[in-house]
Write an enzyme that holds these catalytic residues in place. Sequence first.
Site, mmCIF file in Angstrom:
data_model
loop_
_atom_site.group_PDB
_atom_site.id
_atom_site.type_symbol
_atom_site.label_atom_id
_atom_site.label_comp_id
_atom_site.label_asym_id
_atom_site.label_seq_id
_atom_site.Cartn_x
_atom_site.Cartn_y
_atom_site.Cartn_z
ATOM 1 N N THR A 246 45.514 82.240 71.471
ATOM 2 C CA THR A 246 46.473 83.086 70.751
ATOM 3 C C THR A 246 46.700 84.399 71.478
ATOM 4 O O THR A 246 47.830 84.898 71.542
ATOM 5 C CB THR A 246 45.992 83.347 69.312
ATOM 6 O OG1 THR A 246 45.849 82.084 68.645
ATOM 7 C CG2 THR A 246 46.963 84.218 68.533
ATOM 8 N N CYS A 247 45.643 84.925 72.058
ATOM 9 C CA CYS A 247 45.739 86.202 72.771
ATOM 10 C C CYS A 247 46.684 86.102 73.970
ATOM 11 O O CYS A 247 47.479 86.999 74.230
ATOM 12 C CB CYS A 247 44.357 86.659 73.211
ATOM 13 S SG CYS A 247 43.167 86.769 71.860
#
Length: 157
Positions: free
Chosen positions: A47-48
Amino acid sequence: MIQVGDKIPAISVSAVAGGETSAVSADQLLAGKKVVMFALPGAFTPTCSASHLPGYVVKADEFFDKGVDLIACLSVNDAFVMKAWADAQNAEKITMVADGGADLTKAFGLEMDSGSFGGTRSRRYAMIIEDSVVTALHLEEPKSFEVSSAEAMLELL
């Protein structure tokens, strides 16, 4: 846990900006500036890397147009990893804040234990800081990515 109105503590971190790395006190890095700082569990994580950092990279100029002086990305990673991640993400307008020992993250009270994933990591959040004082804090619920996005933070400015 850090709250709106709190001052950023004088804790040493590594700042990666413009391809250069320097040791700096967090309060000094943010002093005299309007800053949007977002934190995430780890560089190169799904997600980062797919959403959180790229949102700020794409919208950096919109933040600067709204009077932001500095966009900072904090993670409990070392400066070498943060520099490599910035290079891989074309994040030249973002100051990467390496909190390798999690000292700043712990001072904020925003650490989490990820177990075998990587040990102590930062929770996902974003804050607005003016002259080293927190003026807004958006803390994500575990495994969520909504309130700390670039879009959500732009709406606050």
